[in-house]
Every structure is written in structure tokens, then in C-alpha cells.
Write an enzyme that holds these catalytic residues in place. Structure first.
Site, PDB file in Angstrom:
ATOM      1  CG  ASP A   1     103.481 -54.516 -62.358  1.00  0.00           C
ATOM      2  OD1 ASP A   1     104.324 -55.269 -61.855  1.00  0.00           O
ATOM      3  OD2 ASP A   1     102.358 -54.310 -61.840  1.00  0.00           O
TER       4      ASP A   1
ATOM      5  CE  LYS B   1     102.195 -59.754 -74.908  1.00  0.00           C
ATOM      6  NZ  LYS B   1     101.402 -60.718 -74.172  1.00  0.00           N
TER       7      LYS B   1
ATOM      8  CB  THR C   1     111.905 -52.325 -53.292  1.00  0.00           C
ATOM      9  OG1 THR C   1     112.332 -53.023 -54.463  1.00  0.00           O
ATOM     10  CG2 THR C   1     112.088 -50.828 -53.506  1.00  0.00           C
TER      11      THR C   1
ATOM     12  CE1 TYR D   1     108.034 -57.709 -56.940  1.00  0.00           C
ATOM     13  CE2 TYR D   1     108.882 -57.796 -59.176  1.00  0.00           C
ATOM     14  CZ  TYR D   1     107.908 -58.117 -58.256  1.00  0.00           C
ATOM     15  OH  TYR D   1     106.808 -58.842 -58.645  1.00  0.00           O
TER      16      TYR D   1
HETATM   17  N1  SAM Z   1     107.522 -51.634 -55.298  1.00  0.00           N
HETATM   18  C1  SAM Z   1     107.624 -53.037 -54.941  1.00  0.00           C
HETATM   19  C2  SAM Z   1     109.034 -53.520 -55.022  1.00  0.00           C
HETATM   20  O1  SAM Z   1     109.854 -52.828 -55.620  1.00  0.00           O
HETATM   21  O2  SAM Z   1     109.351 -54.584 -54.447  1.00  0.00           O
HETATM   22  C3  SAM Z   1     106.673 -53.904 -55.793  1.00  0.00           C
HETATM   23  C4  SAM Z   1     106.985 -53.969 -57.258  1.00  0.00           C
HETATM   24  S1  SAM Z   1     105.770 -54.915 -58.175  1.00  0.00           S
HETATM   25  C5  SAM Z   1     106.612 -55.291 -59.650  1.00  0.00           C
HETATM   26  C6  SAM Z   1     104.632 -53.668 -58.709  1.00  0.00           C
HETATM   27  C7  SAM Z   1     103.465 -53.464 -57.770  1.00  0.00           C
HETATM   28  O3  SAM Z   1     102.697 -52.372 -58.250  1.00  0.00           O
HETATM   29  C8  SAM Z   1     102.527 -54.653 -57.680  1.00  0.00           C
HETATM   30  O4  SAM Z   1     102.318 -55.010 -56.331  1.00  0.00           O
HETATM   31  C9  SAM Z   1     101.243 -54.147 -58.351  1.00  0.00           C
HETATM   32  O5  SAM Z   1     100.073 -54.736 -57.797  1.00  0.00           O
HETATM   33  C10 SAM Z   1     101.324 -52.667 -58.086  1.00  0.00           C
HETATM   34  N2  SAM Z   1     100.570 -51.858 -59.071  1.00  0.00           N
HETATM   35  C11 SAM Z   1     100.619 -51.984 -60.409  1.00  0.00           C
HETATM   36  N3  SAM Z   1      99.799 -51.095 -61.009  1.00  0.00           N
HETATM   37  C12 SAM Z   1      99.221 -50.391 -60.000  1.00  0.00           C
HETATM   38  C13 SAM Z   1      98.256 -49.350 -59.963  1.00  0.00           C
HETATM   39  N4  SAM Z   1      97.711 -48.868 -61.102  1.00  0.00           N
HETATM   40  N5  SAM Z   1      97.875 -48.849 -58.772  1.00  0.00           N
HETATM   41  C14 SAM Z   1      98.413 -49.338 -57.616  1.00  0.00           C
HETATM   42  N6  SAM Z   1      99.320 -50.342 -57.572  1.00  0.00           N
HETATM   43  C15 SAM Z   1      99.729 -50.860 -58.765  1.00  0.00           C
END
Ligand code: SAM
Length: 212
Positions: free
Chosen positions: A118, A122, A191, A193
Site C-alpha cells: 500500500d 499522505k 501477483t 495487483y
Molecule cells: N501483494 C499483493 C499483490 O501484489 O497482489 C497484495 C497487494 S495489496 C495493495 C497490499 C496488502 O498488504 C493488503 O492485502 C494489505 O492488507 C496488506 N498489508 C498492508 N499493511 C500491512 C501490514 N502492516 N502487515 C501485514 N499486511 C499488510
């Protein structure tokens, strides 16, 4: 990750303890014993619905994979995929990356994958970016000396931020691509995404780095 909340996600995960560990702290320092071999341990932090780590596990049976995801509803999707895959070398862990020190002993992990983390654009959310120095210091502890972080993103600003953050942390870069799908990197596993962004014609950035 945009996903409908699954009301009974916690119960589903509890009932699938052979695929997902909700109290992974009990395996700290014992993951190789858990897998019953001495193979290297690679983890993906923020694995989402699990496509990448499950396909990596299929392609590299000599590696033990641990998928980390904080959102239970998202984790349920990975469990469904993992059930179908019938693999011995992958396990899922539902925990916030802030607590990885409670799950892994120093030097227990050989590689960390960060895929499409993510971006938290911000400034006030900077601390949530997985390449913020607070996460880098956790990663440094759990990684074996010379262990690597492999990072992919479609987000140019997050990529630039991560390069700077890692440089400030005295990390060195072993590979950088500003356009992965036009590069000569042949072992790419997509992945969820990445498939979406790539099909929209978006450029994917990738790097490999280690702590000096
Ligand atoms: N890696 C996957 C892909 O490329 O398709 C998912 C990408 S998605 C944008 C980011 C994922 O990271 C989300 O499922 C979110 O819940 C997880 N995530 C974000 N911050 C995290 C944290 N501090 N600990 C564990 N998971 C986290």
C-alpha cells in the site's frame, strides 16, 4: 485491498489451522522444524490473496514460504487457494508486519518479498509504508546476514521513496528495473495487483536490496 468483508472470517481461519496460523508466535525460532526440513525461509509481507506466494511455492519446492497478511477477510481468499494447491512448503500467518519480531527469531528469514505494498501517499501516513525505516529495522533483524528484500510496485512515488529510505538505511541494491516487463528478468511471477496494472499498460518497478 478492496474486498467485501467476510463476516465469519476469524472462524473460517480458526477452522483451517493447517493452512493459516493465527498465533504464529509459538513457532518463533522453530519454523524450519515446523516445515520438517532445513530449507531456506522466504516470506511475503502483505501477500493479499496469495497468488504470488502459492505460485512461488509450486515453482520452488526447495524453499519454505510464509505468507503474511493482516486483513482476515483477505487471508480467507488465500486459504481457499492454498487448499486447492495442496502444497507442503507454504503456510500463512495472519499478523501485522509491525509484530514480525514476535514471529521470527533474528536471522530466521532468508528473503522478504514486498509486492505492491500500500503506497500510503499522505505524509501523515508515511509510517505505514512497509519501506519506512521502522519496518526496515524489523526486517533487518529477522533477515539472515546477506538476506534480501525483493520489492515490486506500480507506484513510482513509492518506489522512489523506498530507494531513498533504504539508502538512508545503508542498504545496497543488487538489481533495479524501472520497467520490469520490458527487462530481461525471466523469473517473474505475477501477483494479483501486478496482473491488473500490467494489463492496463502500467509500468512495474522492481528492486532487490540487502542490508550491508
Ligand atoms: N501483494 C499483493 C499483490 O501484489 O497482489 C497484495 C497487494 S495489496 C495493495 C497490499 C496488502 O498488504 C493488503 O492485502 C494489505 O492488507 C496488506 N498489508 C498492508 N499493511 C500491512 C501490514 N502492516 N502487515 C501485514 N499486511 C499488510
Amino acid at each position: 485491498m478492496r474486498l467485501r468483508k467476510i463476516a465469519n472470517a476469524e472462524n473460517i481461519l480458526k477452522n483451517n489451522s493447517q493452512y493459516v496460523k493465527l498465533v504464529p508466535q509459538e513457532f518463533k525460532g522453530k519454523w524450519k522444524a515446523f516445515f520438517n526440513n532445513s530449507n531456506p525461509i522466504h516470506i511475503e509481507v502483505g501477500m493479499g490473496k496469495g497468488q504470488f506466494i502459492i505460485n512461488m511455492a509450486k515453482n520452488y519446492p526447495e524453499i519454505n514460504y510464509i505468507g503474511i497478511e493482516v486483513v482476515q477477510s483477505v487471508m480467507v481468499r488465500s486459504v481457499e487457494k492454498l487448499k486447492e494447491a495442496k502444497l507442503q512448503n507454504v503456510i500463512l500467518v495472519c499478523i501485522d508486519a509491525n509484530f514480525l519480531n514476535d514471529v521470527f527469531e533474528n536471522g530466521e528469514v532468508e528473503r522478504i518479498y514486498l509486492n505492491f505494498s500500500d503506497p500510503w501517499p499522505k505524509k501523515r501516513h508515511e509510517k505505514r509504508r512497509l519501506t519506512h525505516h521502522t519496518f526496515l529495522s524489523i526486517f533487518k533483524e529477522i533477515l539472515l546476514v546477506d538476506g534480501e528484500i525483493h520489492f515490486k510496485t506500480d507506484n513510482q512515488k513509492l518506489f522512489e521513496y523506498s530507494i531513498i529510505s533504504m539508502s538512508h538505511f545503508n542498504m545496497e541494491f543488487n538489481y533495479i528495473s524501472l520497467d520490469l516487463h520490458k527487462s530481461n528478468f525471466e523469473k517473474n511471477i505475477m501477483t494479483e495487483y501486478e496482473e491488473r496494472f500490467h494489463s492496463q499498460g502500467q509500468r512495474i518497478y522492481r528492486m532487490e536490496a540487502n542490508f550491508k
